[in-house]
Every structure is written in structure tokens, then in C-alpha cells.
Design an enzyme around this catalytic site. Structure first.
Site, PDB file in Angstrom:
ATOM      1  N   CYS A   1       0.815  -1.225   0.000  1.00 48.45           N
ATOM      2  CA  CYS A   1       0.000   0.000   0.000  1.00 48.45           C
ATOM      3  C   CYS A   1       0.849   1.275   0.000  1.00 48.45           C
ATOM      4  O   CYS A   1       0.357   2.346  -0.357  1.00 48.45           O
ATOM      5  CB  CYS A   1      -0.939   0.013   1.196  1.00 48.45           C
TER       6      CYS A   1
ATOM      7  N   ASN B   1     -10.015  -0.227  -0.623  1.00 52.65           N
ATOM      8  CA  ASN B   1      -8.553  -0.130  -0.577  1.00 52.65           C
ATOM      9  C   ASN B   1      -7.977  -0.692  -1.878  1.00 52.65           C
ATOM     10  O   ASN B   1      -8.049  -1.891  -2.117  1.00 52.65           O
ATOM     11  CB  ASN B   1      -8.038  -0.912   0.633  1.00 52.65           C
TER      12      ASN B   1
ATOM     13  N   HIS C   1      -3.401   7.504   1.879  1.00 54.02           N
ATOM     14  CA  HIS C   1      -3.751   6.187   1.337  1.00 54.02           C
ATOM     15  C   HIS C   1      -5.169   5.862   1.792  1.00 54.02           C
ATOM     16  O   HIS C   1      -5.513   6.039   2.956  1.00 54.02           O
ATOM     17  CB  HIS C   1      -2.761   5.150   1.868  1.00 54.02           C
TER      18      HIS C   1
HETATM   19  N1  ACO Z   1     -18.887  -8.414   8.420  1.00 55.17           N
HETATM   20  C1  ACO Z   1     -19.436  -8.659   9.615  1.00 55.17           C
HETATM   21  N2  ACO Z   1     -18.724  -9.003  10.695  1.00 55.17           N
HETATM   22  C2  ACO Z   1     -17.391  -9.114  10.553  1.00 55.17           C
HETATM   23  C3  ACO Z   1     -16.743  -8.880   9.324  1.00 55.17           C
HETATM   24  C4  ACO Z   1     -17.542  -8.518   8.234  1.00 55.17           C
HETATM   25  N3  ACO Z   1     -17.051  -8.274   7.020  1.00 55.17           N
HETATM   26  N4  ACO Z   1     -15.418  -9.057   9.479  1.00 55.17           N
HETATM   27  C5  ACO Z   1     -15.233  -9.389  10.774  1.00 55.17           C
HETATM   28  N5  ACO Z   1     -16.425  -9.433  11.413  1.00 55.17           N
HETATM   29  C6  ACO Z   1     -16.682  -9.755  12.811  1.00 55.17           C
HETATM   30  C7  ACO Z   1     -15.556 -10.491  13.459  1.00 55.17           C
HETATM   31  O1  ACO Z   1     -15.630 -11.867  13.186  1.00 55.17           O
HETATM   32  C8  ACO Z   1     -15.787 -10.174  14.920  1.00 55.17           C
HETATM   33  O2  ACO Z   1     -16.792 -11.000  15.398  1.00 55.17           O
HETATM   34  P1  ACO Z   1     -16.671 -11.657  16.875  1.00 55.17           P
HETATM   35  O3  ACO Z   1     -16.667 -10.477  17.793  1.00 55.17           O
HETATM   36  O4  ACO Z   1     -17.903 -12.488  16.943  1.00 55.17           O
HETATM   37  O5  ACO Z   1     -15.394 -12.416  16.855  1.00 55.17           O
HETATM   38  C9  ACO Z   1     -16.351  -8.749  14.895  1.00 55.17           C
HETATM   39  O6  ACO Z   1     -16.800  -8.532  13.546  1.00 55.17           O
HETATM   40  C10 ACO Z   1     -15.322  -7.696  15.240  1.00 55.17           C
HETATM   41  O7  ACO Z   1     -14.153  -7.970  14.476  1.00 55.17           O
HETATM   42  P2  ACO Z   1     -12.870  -7.100  14.627  1.00 55.17           P
HETATM   43  O8  ACO Z   1     -11.795  -7.653  13.772  1.00 55.17           O
HETATM   44  O9  ACO Z   1     -12.596  -6.865  16.070  1.00 55.17           O
HETATM   45  O10 ACO Z   1     -13.408  -5.759  13.981  1.00 55.17           O
HETATM   46  P3  ACO Z   1     -12.719  -4.376  13.968  1.00 55.17           P
HETATM   47  O11 ACO Z   1     -13.584  -3.373  14.595  1.00 55.17           O
HETATM   48  O12 ACO Z   1     -11.287  -4.447  14.390  1.00 55.17           O
HETATM   49  O13 ACO Z   1     -12.731  -4.068  12.402  1.00 55.17           O
HETATM   50  C11 ACO Z   1     -11.284  -4.120  10.492  1.00 55.17           C
HETATM   51  C12 ACO Z   1     -12.090  -4.924  11.509  1.00 55.17           C
HETATM   52  C13 ACO Z   1     -12.236  -3.241   9.698  1.00 55.17           C
HETATM   53  C14 ACO Z   1     -10.550  -5.047   9.555  1.00 55.17           C
HETATM   54  C15 ACO Z   1     -10.294  -3.240  11.283  1.00 55.17           C
HETATM   55  O14 ACO Z   1      -9.541  -4.026  12.155  1.00 55.17           O
HETATM   56  C16 ACO Z   1      -9.396  -2.478  10.382  1.00 55.17           C
HETATM   57  O15 ACO Z   1      -9.811  -1.547   9.750  1.00 55.17           O
HETATM   58  N6  ACO Z   1      -8.102  -2.829  10.336  1.00 55.17           N
HETATM   59  C17 ACO Z   1      -7.189  -2.213   9.445  1.00 55.17           C
HETATM   60  C18 ACO Z   1      -7.129  -3.057   8.264  1.00 55.17           C
HETATM   61  C19 ACO Z   1      -6.850  -2.308   7.022  1.00 55.17           C
HETATM   62  O16 ACO Z   1      -7.289  -1.226   6.761  1.00 55.17           O
HETATM   63  N7  ACO Z   1      -6.104  -2.989   6.212  1.00 55.17           N
HETATM   64  C20 ACO Z   1      -5.831  -2.476   4.951  1.00 55.17           C
HETATM   65  C21 ACO Z   1      -4.524  -2.895   4.542  1.00 55.17           C
HETATM   66  S1  ACO Z   1      -3.333  -2.076   5.441  1.00 55.17           S
HETATM   67  C22 ACO Z   1      -3.344  -0.602   4.871  1.00 55.17           C
HETATM   68  O17 ACO Z   1      -3.605  -0.407   3.723  1.00 55.17           O
HETATM   69  C23 ACO Z   1      -3.067   0.412   5.842  1.00 55.17           C
END
Ligand code: ACO
Length: 324
Positions: A114, A281, A251
């Protein structure tokens, strides 16, 4: 006097097919509400079958050349930032070069996930400053749809396909911070984090392409601190502050990361260009896609001071301060 890399024009391309959150909810156990609340993403574009990264990159490059009003034959350097090349080799950049009808100069791919566009800008700027190159095309193009596990709701909702490009020209400037062009770049990486966001395949390890795997919470936990640290470093090096910025072009990974970074840096919310809602993304393509949107609708103007930043797999991260 100093050679500065001045952005002459920008272009972008998004594939025709739009995949909405509602469409995704029919494929995996998710909802529009969950995706919007956690990421700010509403829809993403998906490349057509057989439509490869070089085709997306070529279209963005052609748009950038048209915007800059530059003859492709005057381009002597092509850098393509991508993690989703057409083939393991040759570099996808040479396919774009051939597509543009260019037979001279240099073309190569750059892999920093990224952060690829910021790494590419620093590389292009360095090469232009040597005096050996005059005009560069810097492209970010990705087909992440090809490396997603479409049964994994924790990753497949986040990414999309797309491309963006800029034309850079080496221009003599007074060598002051009021110059046009790239004023400073700062790059970082820390391979201790390499398993937090990676693809579980490759030519030397599995002889397969593999799928994207991510510890989302871990990425999120590091993102804002890494981004703000490198942006503040770029500010320190130039004497500018967040108050001097006309635009912040981050980004486009996740709106919560963007909002958190802007808030910590003290950048006004109305100075932030956000397009993640429309294309998810797109990794190395996301900064030029956002830049292109800001230029096309007239928000970003000539002379504006713009901070670009990215963070991604590796981890890699970086920032670039540019006067348009
Ligand atoms: N739909 C519904 N529920 C979901 C989904 C989905 N697509 N994905 C995960 N869940 C569930 C999980 O299973 C979890 O359930 P549980 O509590 O029963 O176990 C619950 O939602 C919470 O999951 P978390 O992973 O804690 O959710 P979080 O609030 O952390 O959000 C996310 C997840 C959006 C991926 C977040 O961690 C994030 O934004 N991380 C950064 C990732 C990113 O942007 N990566 C891009 C690449 S890196 C870059 O470019 C910078």
C-alpha cells in the site's frame, strides 16, 4: 538552484463493474452497516475477467499524459507500483511502456504494497534529481480482487481494483520550500511485522499466487502512530506544519484510519481528500486515485501544498510533501 520533480498531470481508471456492500452480503456473512461503520467503504470496482493490471495502469497512464498534455515519446522513466503484477516477470511496467508505444528509457515495477505510490514517488524523484531522466510516469495499479479469499469476510470486504498515475517532470527551481514539486519524501519499513499483512503464496515459496491474509486489529493498532510519525518527520524537515497544508491526500484504506491520522496531526477534516467510500482499498493505486479526484473537481489547484501518506504490508510506510 535545485532539480524538483513537478507533477504535470494526473489520471485514473476504475474498472466498469461495481460491487456494492449489499452485493457482498449475498456472498459472505456481512452487512452494509458493518462495512460502512468499520471502514467507510460503500462499494469497490472489480476488473473484468481477463482484464489485467497492465490494462488498468495503461488507461490511467494515458489519462495522466492527456491531462499533462505530454507526448508519450518524451517519457524516459516508467515506474509501476503494484503488488498484483500480470506475471511474476517481466515487470508489468514494460507492458504499459509497450502499450504507450515507448521504446526508449527505463521501466520497472516497485513493490511496497500500500506504500507503493509514496515509495515510487521518492524513487522517481531521486532518479529525476540525478539529471539522467527528464520526464517520468509514476503509476499505481492493482487487481487485488485476484488475490482475495472471497470466502473470508474479514478481508474480502476491504479491497478493490483500480489505477492512478502522475506525470513528473524535472524542473530547475530556486531550491526553497516555496518551490513547486516534491519538497520532501520520508520512507520507513519494519519487517518484524511482515506476517500481519501478507499473501500466503509466491514463486519461491509455494509456486502459487496465494491469498491475502491480515490481522486487521494489529494493522489498525499500528497504522495511526506510524502514519503520524512519518508525516511529522516530513513537516520537521521542511519547517511546514499541518496548518500550512492545503490538502491531505492519504492512502485510502479505511476511513477510521484516515480520520484518526488527520485528527492526531491537527489537519482540518475539510482538507482531507476521501475516496475510499467509492473504491475500497486499492493499495498502491489509492493515493493517485484520490489525488486525481481532488484535481478533477478543482479542489486541488496549482500551487497548493499537499501531504501524501501511506502505510501497508511489511510494514512499510511513508510520506511525501508536494507543491502542485
Ligand atoms: N462483516 C461482519 N462481521 C465481521 C466482518 C464482516 N465483514 N469481518 C469481521 N467481522 C466480525 C468479526 O468476526 C468479529 O466477530 P466476533 O466479535 O464475533 O469475533 C467482529 O466482527 C469484530 O471484528 P474485529 O476484527 O474486532 O473488527 P474491527 O472493529 O477491528 O474491524 C477491520 C475490523 C475493519 C478489519 C479493522 O480491524 C481495520 O480496519 N483494520 C485495518 C485493516 C486495514 O485497513 N487494512 C488495509 C490494509 S493495510 C493498509 O492499507 C493500511
Amino acid at each position: 538552484m535545485k532539480i524538483r520533480s513537478v507533477i504535470l498531470g494526473a489520471g485514473c481508471y476504475l474498472p466498469e463493474r461495481v460491487l456494492t456492500n449489499t452485493d457482498l452480503a449475498k456472498m459472505v456473512d456481512t452487512t452494509d452497516e458493518w462495512i460502512v461503520q468499520r471502514t467507510g467503504i460503500h462499494e469497490r470496482h472489480i476488473a473484468a475477467p481477463g482484464q489485467v493490471t497492465s490494462e488498468l495502469g495503461l488507461r490511467a497512464a494515458q489519462a495522466a499524459l492527456a491531462d499533462a498534455n505530454v507526448d508519450p515519446q518524451t517519457i524516459d522513466l516508467i515506474i509501476l507500483a503494484t503488488s498484483t503484477p500480470d506475471n511474476t516477470f517481466p515487470a508489468t511496467a514494460v507492458s504499459i511502456q509497450a502499450g504507450l508505444g515507448i521504446t526508449g528509457g527505463a521501466a520497472f515495477d516497485l513493490q511496497a504494497v500500500c506504500s507503493g505510490f509514496v515509495y515510487g514517488l521518492a524513487t522517481a524523484d531521486g532518479l529525476l534529481q540525478t539529471g539522467n531522466f527528464k520526464r517520468a510516469l509514476l503509476i499505481g495499479a492493482e487487481t487485488f480482487s485476484r488475490i482475495l479469499d472471497w470466502t473470508d469476510r474479514t478481508t474480502c470486504v476491504l479491497f478493490g481494483d483500480g489505477a492512478g498515475a502522475v506525470v513528473l517532470e524535472a524542473q530547475e527551481q530556486p531550491g526553497e520550500r516555496t518551490d513547486r514539486g516534491v519538497l520532501i519524501t520520508r520512507l520507513r519499513s519494519d519487517g518484524r511485522h511482515k506476517t500481519k499483512l501478507y499473501v500466503d503464496g509466491g514463486p519461491s515459496s509455494t509456486q502459487t499466487v496465494g491469498h491475502l491474509r491480515m490481522e486487521g486489529k494489529e494493522v489498525f493498532r499500528h497504522a495511526v502512530a506510524m502514519i503520524t510519525d512519518v508525516v511529522e518527520d516530513a513537516f520537521r524537515a521542511t519547517g511546514y506544519t499541518a496548518k500550512d497544508l492545503d490538502w491531505f491526500v492519504p492512502h485510502q484504506a479505511n476511513k477510521r484510519i484516515i480520520d484518526g491520522s488527520a485528527h492526531k496531526l491537527g489537519v482540518d477534516a475539510n482538507k482531507v481528500i476521501i475516496t475510499v467510500d467509492k473504491h475500497g482499498n486499492t493499495s498502491a493505486a489509492s493515493i493517485p486515485l484520490a489525488l486525481c479526484a481532488g484535481l478533477a473537481d478543482g479542489r486541488i489547484k496549482r500551487g497548493d501544498l499537499v501531504m501524501l501518506e501511506a502505510m501497508g504490508g511489511g510494514f512499510t510506510w511513508g510520506a511525501a510533501l508536494v507543491r502542485m
